[in-house]
Scaffold this motif. Structure first.
Motif, mmCIF file in Angstrom:
data_model
loop_
_atom_site.group_PDB
_atom_site.id
_atom_site.type_symbol
_atom_site.label_atom_id
_atom_site.label_comp_id
_atom_site.label_asym_id
_atom_site.label_seq_id
_atom_site.Cartn_x
_atom_site.Cartn_y
_atom_site.Cartn_z
ATOM 1 N N LYS A 206 -24.091 -54.523 -54.276
ATOM 2 C CA LYS A 206 -23.770 -53.264 -54.779
ATOM 3 C C LYS A 206 -22.051 -53.296 -54.661
ATOM 4 N N PHE B 240 -13.982 -50.043 -59.272
ATOM 5 C CA PHE B 240 -14.739 -49.869 -60.461
ATOM 6 C C PHE B 240 -14.228 -50.157 -61.770
ATOM 7 N N VAL C 234 -14.643 -42.366 -63.597
ATOM 8 C CA VAL C 234 -15.772 -42.638 -62.879
ATOM 9 C C VAL C 234 -16.638 -41.245 -62.765
ATOM 10 N N LEU D 90 -18.681 -40.415 -65.813
ATOM 11 C CA LEU D 90 -19.638 -41.314 -65.881
ATOM 12 C C LEU D 90 -21.133 -40.809 -64.810
ATOM 13 N N THR D 91 -20.418 -40.345 -63.710
ATOM 14 C CA THR D 91 -21.532 -39.651 -62.728
ATOM 15 C C THR D 91 -22.022 -38.882 -63.154
ATOM 16 N N SER E 59 -18.335 -50.339 -68.013
ATOM 17 C CA SER E 59 -17.986 -49.118 -67.454
ATOM 18 C C SER E 59 -19.251 -48.365 -66.998
ATOM 19 N N GLU F 27 -22.319 -50.471 -65.208
ATOM 20 C CA GLU F 27 -21.947 -50.785 -63.745
ATOM 21 C C GLU F 27 -22.479 -49.372 -62.995
ATOM 22 N N GLN F 28 -22.302 -48.175 -63.372
ATOM 23 C CA GLN F 28 -22.625 -47.062 -62.753
ATOM 24 C C GLN F 28 -24.047 -46.858 -62.825
ATOM 25 N N LEU G 272 -26.003 -49.272 -60.316
ATOM 26 C CA LEU G 272 -26.038 -48.634 -58.948
ATOM 27 C C LEU G 272 -27.269 -47.700 -58.818
ATOM 28 N N LYS G 273 -27.715 -47.020 -59.808
ATOM 29 C CA LYS G 273 -28.557 -45.994 -59.683
ATOM 30 C C LYS G 273 -29.943 -46.290 -59.989
#
Length: 294
Positions: free
Chosen positions: A3, A8, A38, A41-42, A65, A68-69, A72-73
């Motif tokens: 990770k 990013f 970011v 995106l979050t 973009s 990727e985020q 991670l989740k």
């Protein structure tokens, strides 16, 4: 799973560097606008309720973009990309993540049901999260809804005006056939507005993120969905005309205007009302009554 928590993709400098390294230029015809913030995106991912048990389908990953985020989740991300030029780009940018699969295929032509069966375990939650190409937002969403796929939610970025139409209430300018088509299947809510400054290149419009929670059970009993949607489309052919005038023109070969007026009155629908004032429940009543005569 490795990770990467820094550097990013979704920053102006990294996005520009990736495009320069791969000599990649965006195609306006594909609606390519890459997110470079970011925090945005979050917020999208949080609004979608993505956690480690979530499976995600993404549409149009671009340079990765949002992908990727999500990686991670989420448990697993399957992304559909139509632009074959992005193969080497995504192979590079998403190399650190082993829970991503990119399918280079047009989402409108893909056998999504088979892909879901092959990529996800039965009974697992599946969410769609996407920064949709604006030129094809509506066909994509309507295809996904009409196919009745085993999807729990959709959280999608789109043009602000389109999001407003999908989340609209009766008796508003935005309310129309698209509203009803979406809200028949889902509970729709706009969760955020997104300025054009967080994209590269910047689009000409403001964007919104729409969250669609698919209904396990429909709010209305519709006996013939094809007729239901046909009546809705006919009711909005001319927005300023009454429902009686619109439907009498559309069904002129099957029913007289006077009989149509009597039927609408019989089910407590004022024939002088316009389509935009009629609720989904009332359209269901019209559809079920028409089924007996058409």
């Amino acid at each position: 799973m490795k990770k990467i928590m820094t550097n990013f993709i979704a920053t102006p400098s990294r996005t520009q560097a990736i495009m320069k390294e791969h000599r990649f230029s965006v195609k306006k015809s594909l609606g390519q606008n890459f997110l470079i913030d970011v925090n945005i995106l979050t917020h999208i991912i949080d609004s979608a309720g993505i956690d480690s048990d979530s499976n995600v389908i993404e549409i149009g990953p671009g340079i990765g973009s949002l992908t990727e985020q999500l990686a991670l989740k989420a448990k697993k991300v399957v992304a559909f990309e139509i632009d074959q030029r992005l193969k080497p780009v995504l192979a590079s940018t998403l190399e650190p993540y082993d829970n991503i699969k990119i399918i280079f295929e047009d989402i409108l032509k893909a056998d999504i049901e088979s892909i879901i069966k092959n990529e996800f375990s039965p009974g697992e939650k599946i969410h769609i999260v996407a920064n949709l190409p604006y030129y094809i937002t509506t066909p994509i969403l309507l295809r996904l809804l009409h196919d009745k796929l085993p999807i729990d939610t959709m959280t999608v970025m789109m043009q602000k005006e389109v999001a407003e139409r999908m989340a609209a209430k009766p008796n508003t300018k935005a309310y129309g056939s698209l509203t009803i088509a979406v809200q028949y299947y889902t509970n729709a809510e706009i969760v955020m507005e997104v300025p054009r400054t967080v994209f590269l290149p910047q689009p000409n419009v403001t964007s919104s993120v729409l969250h669609l929670d698919l209904k396990a059970k429909k709010d209305v009993d519709v006996q013939d969905e094809n007729l239901f949607f046909e009546i809705i489309r006919a009711s909005f052919v001319h927005r300023r005309k009454t429902i009686l005038n619109n439907l009498s023109v559309f069904y002129k070969e099957k029913i007289t205007k006077s009989d149509l007026s009597l039927i609408l009155t019989e089910i407590d629908i004022d024939p002088k009302r316009r389509g935009e004032s009629i609720s989904i429940e009332e359209y269901a009543k019209i559809s079920n009554r028409f089924l007996k005569i058409l």
